[in-house]
Motif scaffolding. Structure first.
Motif, PDB file in Angstrom:
ATOM      1  N   ILE A  38       0.712  -1.353   0.059  1.00  0.00           N
ATOM      2  CA  ILE A  38      -0.023   0.055   0.039  1.00  0.00           C
ATOM      3  C   ILE A  38       0.717   1.345  -0.319  1.00  0.00           C
ATOM      4  CG2 ILE A  38      -1.694   1.476   1.119  1.00  0.00           C
ATOM      5  CD1 ILE A  38      -2.848  -1.299   2.327  1.00  0.00           C
ATOM      6  N   LEU A  39       1.920   1.258   0.891  1.00  0.00           N
ATOM      7  CA  LEU A  39       2.837   2.583   0.753  1.00  0.00           C
ATOM      8  C   LEU A  39       3.661   2.491  -0.499  1.00  0.00           C
ATOM      9  CD1 LEU A  39       4.677   2.054   4.400  1.00  0.00           C
ATOM     10  CD2 LEU A  39       3.051   3.799   3.664  1.00  0.00           C
ATOM     11  N   PHE A  40       3.828   1.694  -1.172  1.00  0.00           N
ATOM     12  CA  PHE A  40       4.576   1.723  -2.334  1.00  0.00           C
ATOM     13  C   PHE A  40       3.791   2.218  -3.488  1.00  0.00           C
ATOM     14  CE2 PHE A  40       6.114   0.026  -6.273  1.00  0.00           C
ATOM     15  CZ  PHE A  40       7.564   0.445  -6.625  1.00  0.00           C
ATOM     16  N   GLY A  41       2.463   1.532  -3.383  1.00  0.00           N
ATOM     17  CA  GLY A  41       1.594   1.607  -4.471  1.00  0.00           C
ATOM     18  C   GLY A  41       0.827   3.111  -4.295  1.00  0.00           C
ATOM     19  N   GLY A  42       0.760   3.496  -3.232  1.00  0.00           N
ATOM     20  CA  GLY A  42       0.303   4.950  -2.961  1.00  0.00           C
ATOM     21  C   GLY A  42       1.242   5.959  -3.541  1.00  0.00           C
ATOM     22  N   ALA A  43       2.462   5.836  -3.066  1.00  0.00           N
ATOM     23  CA  ALA A  43       3.432   6.885  -3.493  1.00  0.00           C
ATOM     24  C   ALA A  43       3.463   6.719  -5.157  1.00  0.00           C
ATOM     25  CB  ALA A  43       4.784   6.247  -3.053  1.00  0.00           C
ATOM     26  N   ALA A  55       7.275   8.595   4.921  1.00  0.00           N
ATOM     27  CA  ALA A  55       6.442   9.009   3.877  1.00  0.00           C
ATOM     28  C   ALA A  55       5.055   7.880   3.853  1.00  0.00           C
ATOM     29  CB  ALA A  55       7.133   9.065   2.515  1.00  0.00           C
ATOM     30  N   GLY A  56       3.755   8.605   3.831  1.00  0.00           N
ATOM     31  CA  GLY A  56       2.872   7.779   3.766  1.00  0.00           C
ATOM     32  C   GLY A  56       2.008   7.560   5.163  1.00  0.00           C
ATOM     33  N   ILE A  57       3.133   7.457   6.387  1.00  0.00           N
ATOM     34  CA  ILE A  57       2.664   7.358   7.679  1.00  0.00           C
ATOM     35  C   ILE A  57       1.941   8.500   8.276  1.00  0.00           C
ATOM     36  CG2 ILE A  57       3.482   6.889   9.954  1.00  0.00           C
ATOM     37  CD1 ILE A  57       4.016   4.754   7.931  1.00  0.00           C
ATOM     38  N   GLY A  58       2.150   9.623   7.966  1.00  0.00           N
ATOM     39  CA  GLY A  58       1.324  10.882   8.139  1.00  0.00           C
ATOM     40  C   GLY A  58       1.946  11.662   9.393  1.00  0.00           C
ATOM     41  N   LEU A  75       9.931   8.148  -4.703  1.00  0.00           N
ATOM     42  CA  LEU A  75       8.441   8.249  -4.676  1.00  0.00           C
ATOM     43  C   LEU A  75       7.879   8.558  -3.408  1.00  0.00           C
ATOM     44  CD1 LEU A  75       7.891   4.592  -6.480  1.00  0.00           C
ATOM     45  CD2 LEU A  75       7.538   6.870  -7.582  1.00  0.00           C
ATOM     46  N   GLY A  76       8.525   8.396  -2.372  1.00  0.00           N
ATOM     47  CA  GLY A  76       8.091   8.918  -1.151  1.00  0.00           C
ATOM     48  C   GLY A  76       7.985  10.151  -1.115  1.00  0.00           C
ATOM     49  N   MET A  77       8.525  11.230  -2.016  1.00  0.00           N
ATOM     50  CA  MET A  77       8.669  12.527  -1.882  1.00  0.00           C
ATOM     51  C   MET A  77       6.989  12.954  -2.137  1.00  0.00           C
ATOM     52  SD  MET A  77      12.212  13.399  -3.837  1.00  0.00           S
ATOM     53  CE  MET A  77      11.898  15.109  -3.793  1.00  0.00           C
ATOM     54  N   SER A  78       6.404  12.330  -3.157  1.00  0.00           N
ATOM     55  CA  SER A  78       5.018  12.516  -3.619  1.00  0.00           C
ATOM     56  C   SER A  78       3.990  12.371  -2.318  1.00  0.00           C
ATOM     57  CB  SER A  78       4.624  11.754  -4.887  1.00  0.00           C
ATOM     58  OG  SER A  78       5.497  12.114  -5.945  1.00  0.00           O
TER      59      SER A  78
END
Length: 501
Positions: free
Chosen positions: A49-54, A322-325, A141-144
């Motif tokens: 989910i983290l990778f797909g979301g990024a 990134a993605g954790i919030g 990717l996590g930057m996004s």
């Protein structure tokens, strides 16, 4: 006396580990359940989910992480501060508590830590040198994801009567769901995030940080014959006092410390790393060749993903979060009227943390030959591998690394105390009593973390940080169009500003 203390400590460790292990093992297993890729390789579903979301946010915002990279740097350096001072539509004075730079350093202080030292060594041990390329890819990717959550953090923040800022996923999840007509679900998801953030703050953002800092401090600094050897509680008390002095002052005090400590600790660490790289400059091109060749085998992919995003996260409160919030809580306090401006600034976190610091650590480990591919190591061994890599160049560099690690731990703890307090205030109210109660509890956990092993406790609390991703990513996806509107609004303002100047 020391014998009695060791018996008491061991009994305490065993009891607490057993209690947490029995009570929370199901939660850890549920969050880290793996999706099988091959018979030998499985990837936790939360990682997917983290990778797909990024990846999705990178495509949805048309490569905002690349297109707006230099704009982000200009915002940090004040290039567009004049936009903030323009009065529009009877606007009141600019709200916020910290500058763009202070918000960035506060968030970076929570992400740059043991994941960059131990996590990288674990990643390369799992997947070989090729894992380095995947670290960089994941960081980009996590930057996004970071851009989206920190833009929302500012957009949906709340301002107290005394001017204090309250923001983060708790607020944009609740308000975002409310806008979509899902009031009760939004309140539940926001509360769920806050509960898990508090647990992660006390565990992964506090106990584990201080525990691993003490382990390296003990290994490098304290002689085994000294009465201080094995007395982690003394180290914990000292750190708890220092942490308490800072966090009592709130985000302004935290930011005033991190905007000095973060550059210092990164400079100290990078000086050591760059020295080793310069001493072995002829080996650097070959190291990049090894990284490229190793990146496309199964071990390289596994090492990059699992090593950095799981081990680097669990053993350093996630490599870049990134993605954790969590970072959006710090960025919410910025002085700005353009939410997207802070979202762009926040993109620099994964770049600094993963693309720069992690990559340089990986190069040193590869060049000095410290990595044995396929070896399973823990975070303590990972720190010692990096220490050995530095020692291979200059004998006293482990002392420099120890200073950096203690600073990493200290800065992570004061930032995570703020994240935990913000979550606590969301759940129980914003009174002074709630604030000081939480901060006292946080400092007490610092002493416990330094003096104990607490494997099951930190496993659980780290898993809570990972689980924060679930409500957060739902909120990010739900509100992505709001972020796009804010980005366009800010870009239009910049275009107008540049046309006039």
């Amino acid at each position: 006396m020391s014998f009695l203390l060791s018996i008491v400590q061991q009994t305490f460790d065993d009891s607490l580990n057993k209690a947490f292990g029995n009570a929370t093992g199901w939660f850890v297993d549920a969050v880290l359940t793996e999706i099988p890729v091959t018979e030998a390789i499985g990837i936790p579903w939360v990682l997917v989910i983290l990778f797909g979301g990024a990846l999705y946010f990178t495509l949805y915002f048309k490569g905002v992480n690349i297109r707006n990279f230099f704009t982000a740097i200009q915002v940090v350096y004040g290039r567009y501060d004049a936009l903030e001072n323009q009065k529009e539509d009877n606007q009141k004075s600019l709200v916020g508590e910290v500058t763009h730079f202070q918000a960035l350093t506060t968030a970076v202080s929570a992400t740059v830590g043991l994941g960059n030292i131990a996590g990288v060594a674990i990643a390369l041990s799992l997947g070989g040198p090729g894992a380095t390329l995947w670290m960089v890819f994941i960081g980009l990717l996590g930057m996004s994801s970071k851009f989206v959550e920190c833009t929302l953090g500012v957009k949906y923040r709340e301002v107290g009567v005394d001017g204090k800022i309250f923001g983060g996923p708790m607020y944009y999840i609740r308000k975002g769901f409310e806008e979509k007509g899902f009031n009760k679900l939004g309140k539940f998801m926001a509360a769920l995030f806050a509960i898990m953030c508090m647990g992660g703050s006390l565990g992964g953002g506090n106990m584990f940080q201080i525990n691993q800092a003490y382990k390296l401090f003990e290994h490098v600094i304290i002689p085994k014959t000294s009465f201080l050897h094995g007395q982690g509680w003394i180290f914990g008390v000292i750190m708890a006092i220092l942490v308490g002095i800072v966090i009592i002052g709130g985000i302004k005090k935290i930011a005033s410390v991190t905007d000095k400590i973060v550059p210092l600790m990164v400079i100290i660490y990078l000086i050591a790393i760059l020295t080793i790289l310069c001493m072995n400059i002829a080996e650097i091109p070959n190291a990049f060749v090894i990284i490229w060749k190793g990146a496309f085998n199964a071990e390289g992919v596994l090492g990059g993903c699992v090593g950095v995003l799981i081990q680097g996260f669990r053993r350093g409160a996630f490599s870049n979060e990134a993605g954790i919030g969590s970072s959006s809580i710090a960025h919410s306090a910025v002085k700005t009227k353009f939410p997207a401006s802070e979202g762009l600034v926040a993109m620099l976190e994964p770049f600094i943390d993963t693309v720069v610091v992690c990559t340089m650590t990986a190069l040193v480990l590869i060049i000095t030959g410290q990595i044995e591919t396929g070896a399973e190591i823990n975070s303590e061994q990972g720190v010692l591998l990096t220490s050995a890599a530095l020692e291979s160049g200059i004998s006293w560099f482990p002392y420099l690394l120890t200073i950096a690690v203690v600073l990493f731990a200290f800065s992570s703890m004061i930032s995570w105390s703020y994240y935990g307090y913000q979550s606590c205030s969301y759940l129980f109210g914003k009174s002074k009593g709630i604030e000081y109660t939480y901060k006292i509890i946080f400092c007490c956990f610092t002493v416990v973390g330094a003096a104990s092993t607490l494997t099951s406790v930190t496993d659980f609390s780290d898993t809570m940080i990972f689980a924060m991703m679930i409500p957060n990513m739902i909120g990010l996806f739900l509100l992505r169009n709001k972020v796009l509107e804010e980005l366009k609004r800010y870009q239009n303002k910049i275009a107008e500003f540049l046309a006039l100047n």
